[in-house]
Design an enzyme around this catalytic site. Structure first.
Site, PDB file in Angstrom:
ATOM      1  N   ASP A 405      41.473  -2.718 -30.149  1.00 22.42           N
ATOM      2  CA  ASP A 405      41.919  -3.101 -29.350  1.00 22.42           C
ATOM      3  C   ASP A 405      43.682  -2.383 -28.985  1.00 22.42           C
ATOM      4  O   ASP A 405      44.655  -2.330 -30.143  1.00 22.42           O
ATOM      5  CB  ASP A 405      42.983  -5.128 -29.836  1.00 22.42           C
ATOM      6  N   HIS A 406      43.379  -1.514 -28.330  1.00 19.82           N
ATOM      7  CA  HIS A 406      44.461  -0.558 -27.982  1.00 19.82           C
ATOM      8  C   HIS A 406      45.860  -2.059 -28.155  1.00 19.82           C
ATOM      9  O   HIS A 406      46.898  -0.713 -27.878  1.00 19.82           O
ATOM     10  CB  HIS A 406      44.388   0.540 -26.620  1.00 19.82           C
ATOM     11  N   ARG A 407      45.595  -2.472 -27.622  1.00 22.30           N
ATOM     12  CA  ARG A 407      47.574  -3.587 -27.850  1.00 22.30           C
ATOM     13  C   ARG A 407      48.148  -3.734 -29.028  1.00 22.30           C
ATOM     14  O   ARG A 407      48.922  -2.998 -29.241  1.00 22.30           O
ATOM     15  CB  ARG A 407      47.569  -4.560 -27.071  1.00 22.30           C
TER      16      ARG A 407
END
Ligand code: CAO
Length: 433
Positions: A405-407
């Site tokens: 998850d790039h967040r």
């Protein structure tokens, strides 16, 4: 005259779920109008009323399991004059249906339900009987549509799939027009055109299994709400495979000591990497503002069953040995395939592994199992020529695909995670440190 309504012969099905009660006590029903809806893994069935009358008792509730001969309800069989004004057939489970609809459909459906409630209140309308097949009722339930508000275009006002879809389409158009951000891409998910596939050749339709429907909704949510990045790499597992094969040669295969596959070794290596990079062992809180970091190491394992994909969780992998993990894997995958997993088997996961190596294929892009923030895809190991010491030598290479998850995780952390994982799988002795 009171008449018991028993479940008629419904083919080879036993213990079928009651998923919807279409009537309430005191309600007038007509012969052949729907009373309850049952759902097996293969189909949804509506049980029609054998007579016209008034419902005086309902003997089942949503979630019950019934088989042929079960008492469903009691009807006071009425005279024809009692049945002049047909009553509304109540569509229950609106909220449950909303939960399974997509985000965009949910918002529109919630708006619709709210406006429907006030329309009914203001106009004090007397809704008429709904003519719709079980599959249409199921579609309506999934989309949160109240069939009382859909105009049927079929024979004698029967509601068709297109009527339901058009109703939702109109609702979405109204909703999108109302939205202050209607010009942004975020609110627009292009719809698939409605296609009559039979125009191009012979077709047949097969309902999705219950597992496919549940996991499908989750996969869709995770795919559209999580910004995924997938990082690929190969681990040289030549030595690990030699070690594993050697262990297998030395042991008798029993329930407690089943044959060792690659997966328990990968699980142990993953836990060591999670300990070094704790943000991979976390979840975002519901506001998306804080990371909840976990000090336990429960690993979800994707298991392929003939009903679809399930992800049971093996708990406290950090505290278990390879043999114990192999044994738990055998037990849990057997439970998954015989559909005996309990809710406890399915919860508490920190990170998931999907190993398609026993099937074939190389890299793939696994979808994160939210609220987890990363997942490892493992593919089939293959012999490859690897350049080492000025020569190509054959090495067994394991393709790995890490989605994160790039967040929560940036690209450099993703690369560090997979690099360390490769290092451990290449030399499993490093797990001792
Ligand atoms: N590379 C090469 N061989 C592999 C391998 C890999 N990555 N993974 C497994 N194998 C081998 C095993 O070692 C075993 O070989 P031997 O019989 O010669 O020892 C054979 O393939 C069968 O293994 P398995 O799949 O039965 O056992 P497992 O412990 O590796 O996996 C389980 C168990 C339950 C994860 C697996 O059976 C399964 O269901 N996998 C599918 C997961 C899936 O569907 N993922 C997709 C999710 S997205 O839709």
């Amino acid at each position: 005259m009171k008449k018991e309504v028993l479940l008629p012969d419904i083919g080879n099905f036993k213990d079928v779920d009651v998923i919807e009660i279409l009537v309430s006590i005191g309600q007038q029903v007509q012969r052949d109008s729907g009373l309850i809806v049952l759902e097996s893994d293969k189909a949804t069935m509506e049980v029609p009323s054998p007579d016209s009358g008034i419902v005086t008792n309902i003997a089942v509730k949503v979630g019950d399991k019934v088989s042929q001969g079960a008492l469903l309800l009691i009807i006071d069989v009425a005279t024809a004059e009692n049945l002049q004004a047909p009553q509304k057939i109540v569509t229950t489970n609106e909220n449950t249906a909303i939960k399974t609809a997509t985000k965009r459909e949910q918002t529109a459906a919630i708006d619709l339900l709210e406006s429907n409630k006030s329309i009914n209140k203001i106009q004090n309308t007397t809704p008429s009987i709904i003519y719709a097949s079980p599959s249409i009722r199921r579609l309506a339930r999934e989309l949160g549509v109240d069939l009382n508000l859909v105009r049927g275009s079929g024979n004698k006002g029967r509601i068709t799939h297109d009527d339901v879809r058009n109703y939702v389409k109109n609702a979405l158009t109204i909703h999108t027009e109302k939205s202050p951000r209607s010009d942004s891409f975020a609110t627009k998910i292009p719809e698939l055109p409605l296609i009559d596939y039979s125009a191009f050749g012979e077709i047949h339709s097969r309902p999705l299994s219950r597992i496919q429907r549940i996991s499908g909704a989750n996969l869709y949510r995770n795919a559209i709400t999580i910004p995924h990045v997938t990082q690929f790499d190969d681990a040289d597992i030549t030595d690990l495979e030699a070690f594993r094969n050697n262990l297998n040669l030395k042991q008798q295969n029993t329930v407690d000591t089943p044959k060792l596959t690659l997966l328990p070794f990968i699980m142990k290596a993953v836990v060591a990497v999670l300990k070094r990079y704790p943000e991979f062992n976390s979840s975002l809180d519901n506001h998306g503002e804080n990371l909840i970091l976990k000090n336990y190491f429960n690993i979800g394992i994707a298991v392929d069953t003939n009903q679809g994909l399930v992800v049971p969780v093996i708990k406290s992998v950090d505290r278990k040995g390879i043999q114990e993990l192999a044994s738990e894997l055998t037990i849990i995958s057997e439970k998954a395939r015989s559909r005996k997993l309990t809710p406890d088997d399915m919860q508490g996961g920190c990170f998931s592994i999907s190993n398609l190596g026993g099937v074939g294929g190389s890299y793939f892009t696994p979808i994160i199992n939210a609220p987890e923030v990363a997942i490892l895809g493992v593919s089939r190991a293959v012999m490859k020529p690897i350049w080492q010491d000025n020569a190509f030598i054959p090495r067994l290479m394991l393709p790995l695909s890490l989605s994160y998850d790039h967040r929560v995780i940036d690209g450099a952390s993703g690369a560090r995670f997979i690099t360390y994982l490769v290092e451990l799988l290449q030399d499993i002795r490093k797990l001792l440190f």
